[in-house]
Design a protein around this motif. Sequence first.
Motif, PDB file in Angstrom:
ATOM      1  N   TYR A  47       0.842  -1.202   0.000  1.00  0.00           N
ATOM      2  CA  TYR A  47       0.000   0.000   0.000  1.00  0.00           C
ATOM      3  C   TYR A  47       0.880   1.257   0.000  1.00  0.00           C
ATOM      4  O   TYR A  47       0.681   2.176  -0.807  1.00  0.00           O
ATOM      5  CB  TYR A  47      -0.907  -0.022   1.236  1.00  0.00           C
ATOM      6  CG  TYR A  47      -1.732   1.233   1.439  1.00  0.00           C
ATOM      7  CD1 TYR A  47      -2.997   1.362   0.870  1.00  0.00           C
ATOM      8  CD2 TYR A  47      -1.247   2.299   2.197  1.00  0.00           C
ATOM      9  CE1 TYR A  47      -3.762   2.507   1.055  1.00  0.00           C
ATOM     10  CE2 TYR A  47      -2.000   3.453   2.385  1.00  0.00           C
ATOM     11  CZ  TYR A  47      -3.249   3.554   1.812  1.00  0.00           C
ATOM     12  OH  TYR A  47      -3.988   4.695   1.990  1.00  0.00           O
ATOM     13  N   PHE A  48       1.861   1.296   0.901  1.00  0.00           N
ATOM     14  CA  PHE A  48       2.709   2.498   1.010  1.00  0.00           C
ATOM     15  C   PHE A  48       3.674   2.618  -0.179  1.00  0.00           C
ATOM     16  O   PHE A  48       3.956   3.722  -0.644  1.00  0.00           O
ATOM     17  CB  PHE A  48       3.486   2.496   2.329  1.00  0.00           C
ATOM     18  CG  PHE A  48       2.625   2.789   3.533  1.00  0.00           C
ATOM     19  CD1 PHE A  48       1.866   3.950   3.597  1.00  0.00           C
ATOM     20  CD2 PHE A  48       2.554   1.903   4.594  1.00  0.00           C
ATOM     21  CE1 PHE A  48       1.055   4.231   4.694  1.00  0.00           C
ATOM     22  CE2 PHE A  48       1.747   2.170   5.702  1.00  0.00           C
ATOM     23  CZ  PHE A  48       1.003   3.336   5.747  1.00  0.00           C
ATOM     24  N   LYS A  49       4.159   1.478  -0.680  1.00  0.00           N
ATOM     25  CA  LYS A  49       5.041   1.528  -1.870  1.00  0.00           C
ATOM     26  C   LYS A  49       4.292   2.125  -3.060  1.00  0.00           C
ATOM     27  O   LYS A  49       4.860   2.890  -3.840  1.00  0.00           O
ATOM     28  CB  LYS A  49       5.551   0.121  -2.202  1.00  0.00           C
ATOM     29  CG  LYS A  49       6.695  -0.342  -1.304  1.00  0.00           C
ATOM     30  CD  LYS A  49       7.088  -1.782  -1.613  1.00  0.00           C
ATOM     31  CE  LYS A  49       8.105  -2.280  -0.585  1.00  0.00           C
ATOM     32  NZ  LYS A  49       8.314  -3.740  -0.708  1.00  0.00           N
ATOM     33  N   ALA A  50       3.018   1.760  -3.179  1.00  0.00           N
ATOM     34  CA  ALA A  50       2.197   2.287  -4.286  1.00  0.00           C
ATOM     35  C   ALA A  50       2.025   3.805  -4.176  1.00  0.00           C
ATOM     36  O   ALA A  50       1.764   4.482  -5.167  1.00  0.00           O
ATOM     37  CB  ALA A  50       0.836   1.603  -4.299  1.00  0.00           C
ATOM     38  N   LYS A  51       2.188   4.335  -2.974  1.00  0.00           N
ATOM     39  CA  LYS A  51       2.078   5.788  -2.759  1.00  0.00           C
ATOM     40  C   LYS A  51       3.441   6.487  -2.907  1.00  0.00           C
ATOM     41  O   LYS A  51       3.555   7.689  -2.674  1.00  0.00           O
ATOM     42  CB  LYS A  51       1.528   6.078  -1.360  1.00  0.00           C
ATOM     43  CG  LYS A  51       0.198   5.421  -1.071  1.00  0.00           C
ATOM     44  CD  LYS A  51      -0.936   6.426  -1.142  1.00  0.00           C
ATOM     45  CE  LYS A  51      -2.257   5.823  -0.732  1.00  0.00           C
ATOM     46  NZ  LYS A  51      -3.217   5.661  -1.800  1.00  0.00           N
ATOM     47  N   GLY A  52       4.486   5.716  -3.232  1.00  0.00           N
ATOM     48  CA  GLY A  52       5.792   6.323  -3.500  1.00  0.00           C
ATOM     49  C   GLY A  52       6.786   6.286  -2.348  1.00  0.00           C
ATOM     50  O   GLY A  52       7.854   6.891  -2.427  1.00  0.00           O
ATOM     51  N   PHE A  53       6.457   5.591  -1.280  1.00  0.00           N
ATOM     52  CA  PHE A  53       7.382   5.476  -0.141  1.00  0.00           C
ATOM     53  C   PHE A  53       8.289   4.259  -0.302  1.00  0.00           C
ATOM     54  O   PHE A  53       7.870   3.242  -0.864  1.00  0.00           O
ATOM     55  CB  PHE A  53       6.604   5.295   1.174  1.00  0.00           C
ATOM     56  CG  PHE A  53       5.720   6.447   1.554  1.00  0.00           C
ATOM     57  CD1 PHE A  53       6.220   7.515   2.277  1.00  0.00           C
ATOM     58  CD2 PHE A  53       4.381   6.462   1.205  1.00  0.00           C
ATOM     59  CE1 PHE A  53       5.400   8.575   2.645  1.00  0.00           C
ATOM     60  CE2 PHE A  53       3.549   7.517   1.555  1.00  0.00           C
ATOM     61  CZ  PHE A  53       4.062   8.583   2.277  1.00  0.00           C
ATOM     62  N   SER A  54       9.508   4.359   0.226  1.00  0.00           N
ATOM     63  CA  SER A  54      10.279   3.145   0.491  1.00  0.00           C
ATOM     64  C   SER A  54       9.713   2.571   1.797  1.00  0.00           C
ATOM     65  O   SER A  54       9.301   3.321   2.672  1.00  0.00           O
ATOM     66  CB  SER A  54      11.762   3.462   0.676  1.00  0.00           C
ATOM     67  OG  SER A  54      12.289   4.039  -0.506  1.00  0.00           O
ATOM     68  N   VAL A  55       9.701   1.239   1.915  1.00  0.00           N
ATOM     69  CA  VAL A  55       9.102   0.602   3.102  1.00  0.00           C
ATOM     70  C   VAL A  55       9.972  -0.559   3.565  1.00  0.00           C
ATOM     71  O   VAL A  55      10.462  -1.338   2.745  1.00  0.00           O
ATOM     72  CB  VAL A  55       7.680   0.038   2.796  1.00  0.00           C
ATOM     73  CG1 VAL A  55       7.027  -0.502   4.068  1.00  0.00           C
ATOM     74  CG2 VAL A  55       6.781   1.091   2.164  1.00  0.00           C
ATOM     75  N   VAL A  56      10.169  -0.664   4.888  1.00  0.00           N
ATOM     76  CA  VAL A  56      10.844  -1.824   5.468  1.00  0.00           C
ATOM     77  C   VAL A  56      10.053  -2.278   6.695  1.00  0.00           C
ATOM     78  O   VAL A  56       9.630  -1.454   7.503  1.00  0.00           O
ATOM     79  CB  VAL A  56      12.299  -1.498   5.907  1.00  0.00           C
ATOM     80  CG1 VAL A  56      12.977  -2.742   6.480  1.00  0.00           C
ATOM     81  CG2 VAL A  56      13.114  -0.964   4.733  1.00  0.00           C
ATOM     82  N   LYS A  57       9.862  -3.594   6.807  1.00  0.00           N
ATOM     83  CA  LYS A  57       9.235  -4.154   8.014  1.00  0.00           C
ATOM     84  C   LYS A  57      10.336  -4.390   9.041  1.00  0.00           C
ATOM     85  O   LYS A  57      11.332  -5.069   8.725  1.00  0.00           O
ATOM     86  CB  LYS A  57       8.530  -5.472   7.690  1.00  0.00           C
ATOM     87  CG  LYS A  57       7.322  -5.316   6.782  1.00  0.00           C
ATOM     88  CD  LYS A  57       6.779  -6.646   6.313  1.00  0.00           C
ATOM     89  CE  LYS A  57       7.604  -7.211   5.187  1.00  0.00           C
ATOM     90  NZ  LYS A  57       7.068  -8.428   4.582  1.00  0.00           N
ATOM     91  N   VAL A  58      10.171  -3.846  10.240  1.00  0.00           N
ATOM     92  CA  VAL A  58      11.217  -3.998  11.259  1.00  0.00           C
ATOM     93  C   VAL A  58      10.631  -4.414  12.606  1.00  0.00           C
ATOM     94  O   VAL A  58       9.459  -4.200  12.888  1.00  0.00           O
ATOM     95  CB  VAL A  58      12.055  -2.698  11.452  1.00  0.00           C
ATOM     96  CG1 VAL A  58      12.871  -2.382  10.232  1.00  0.00           C
ATOM     97  CG2 VAL A  58      11.185  -1.522  11.832  1.00  0.00           C
ATOM     98  N   ASN A  59      11.507  -5.019  13.384  1.00  0.00           N
ATOM     99  CA  ASN A  59      11.214  -5.336  14.780  1.00  0.00           C
ATOM    100  C   ASN A  59      12.419  -4.832  15.552  1.00  0.00           C
ATOM    101  O   ASN A  59      13.405  -5.536  15.730  1.00  0.00           O
ATOM    102  CB  ASN A  59      11.018  -6.856  14.921  1.00  0.00           C
ATOM    103  CG  ASN A  59      11.057  -7.316  16.367  1.00  0.00           C
ATOM    104  OD1 ASN A  59      11.060  -6.505  17.291  1.00  0.00           O
ATOM    105  ND2 ASN A  59      11.102  -8.620  16.571  1.00  0.00           N
ATOM    106  N   SER A  60      12.360  -3.568  15.965  1.00  0.00           N
ATOM    107  CA  SER A  60      13.541  -2.900  16.528  1.00  0.00           C
ATOM    108  C   SER A  60      14.057  -3.571  17.791  1.00  0.00           C
ATOM    109  O   SER A  60      15.255  -3.607  18.039  1.00  0.00           O
ATOM    110  CB  SER A  60      13.224  -1.433  16.827  1.00  0.00           C
ATOM    111  OG  SER A  60      12.852  -0.766  15.647  1.00  0.00           O
ATOM    112  N   LYS A  61      13.140  -4.118  18.590  1.00  0.00           N
ATOM    113  CA  LYS A  61      13.565  -4.732  19.854  1.00  0.00           C
ATOM    114  C   LYS A  61      14.473  -5.923  19.627  1.00  0.00           C
ATOM    115  O   LYS A  61      15.442  -6.127  20.332  1.00  0.00           O
ATOM    116  CB  LYS A  61      12.335  -5.182  20.663  1.00  0.00           C
ATOM    117  CG  LYS A  61      11.897  -4.158  21.696  1.00  0.00           C
ATOM    118  CD  LYS A  61      10.866  -4.746  22.638  1.00  0.00           C
ATOM    119  CE  LYS A  61      10.478  -3.695  23.682  1.00  0.00           C
ATOM    120  NZ  LYS A  61       9.277  -4.091  24.406  1.00  0.00           N
TER     121      LYS A  61
END
Length: 283
Positions: A74-88
């Motif tokens: 969804y966000f990539k289609a809006k022109g964003f780079s996207v990464v799924k993260v689990n910072s902990k």
Amino acid sequence: MHFQWYPGHMTKAKRMMQENIKLIDLVIELVDARVPMSSRNPEIDELGKNKARLILLNKSDLAEDRWNDAWAEYFKAKGFSVVKVNSKKGGGIKSIQGVIQEACKEKIERDRKRGILNRPVRAMVVGIPNVGKSTFINALAGKACTKTGNKPGVTKGKQWIRLNKNVELLDTPGILWPKFEDQTVGLRLAFIGSIKDEILQKEELALDMIGFLQKNYAGVLAEKYGIDESGDAFTCLKNIAESRHCLVRGNELDTDKAAMLFIDDFRNGRLGKLTLEFPQDYD
């Protein structure tokens, strides 16, 4: 329940971000993967226009994998780079440096043509309270360079952090926006702990969450608490209180205590992977 929490330091923080945006090449926006849209401050798009943009679906380990993937698309289609993260736990962190360079390749190329070599990418890290910015920065830097806490509002001022010769980060305090147009947004932010707990009605919050789970995740409450979840939300809450021995004055059920315990179980992933909003609702 009416949701609003906008203490004075947030106005100051917003002003500081506006003053520093001219120094910035990239805006890294952390959102909570369980509520990716509700946990986006709508003012960030205005602040970050004409800048490279990266959205991090943080706490992705607490959300359903299929919805994480759907939100990333969804966000990539809006022109964003996207990464799924689990910072902990460090999930997805290793890929961030490469994504930053890719997101800023036009700027790096512009610099090269002007003869400016090795100027680091300057990225501003933004997000609402309690979305995990400080934990993310510490994971990315590999050291505890910012204060972290599991309550909103730990980061108070700005901090520049040099990650390496290629990237500098500007950490910013978590800010909400002055008015929630849709109170459902406030409700979801209350669920994930981005609004100060002291101003919330915990029992009411728990009843709303129970209703959502009954509708969208049937069986989760029965499995976790060993209860019959077919009744109304308040009956379910009483069943949870009984199951967890939340009692006051002898044998009276303490639904307040059960509500807090239940919300805590949700926030910490003890109910399993749950996503509270879906991309198709925002098309």
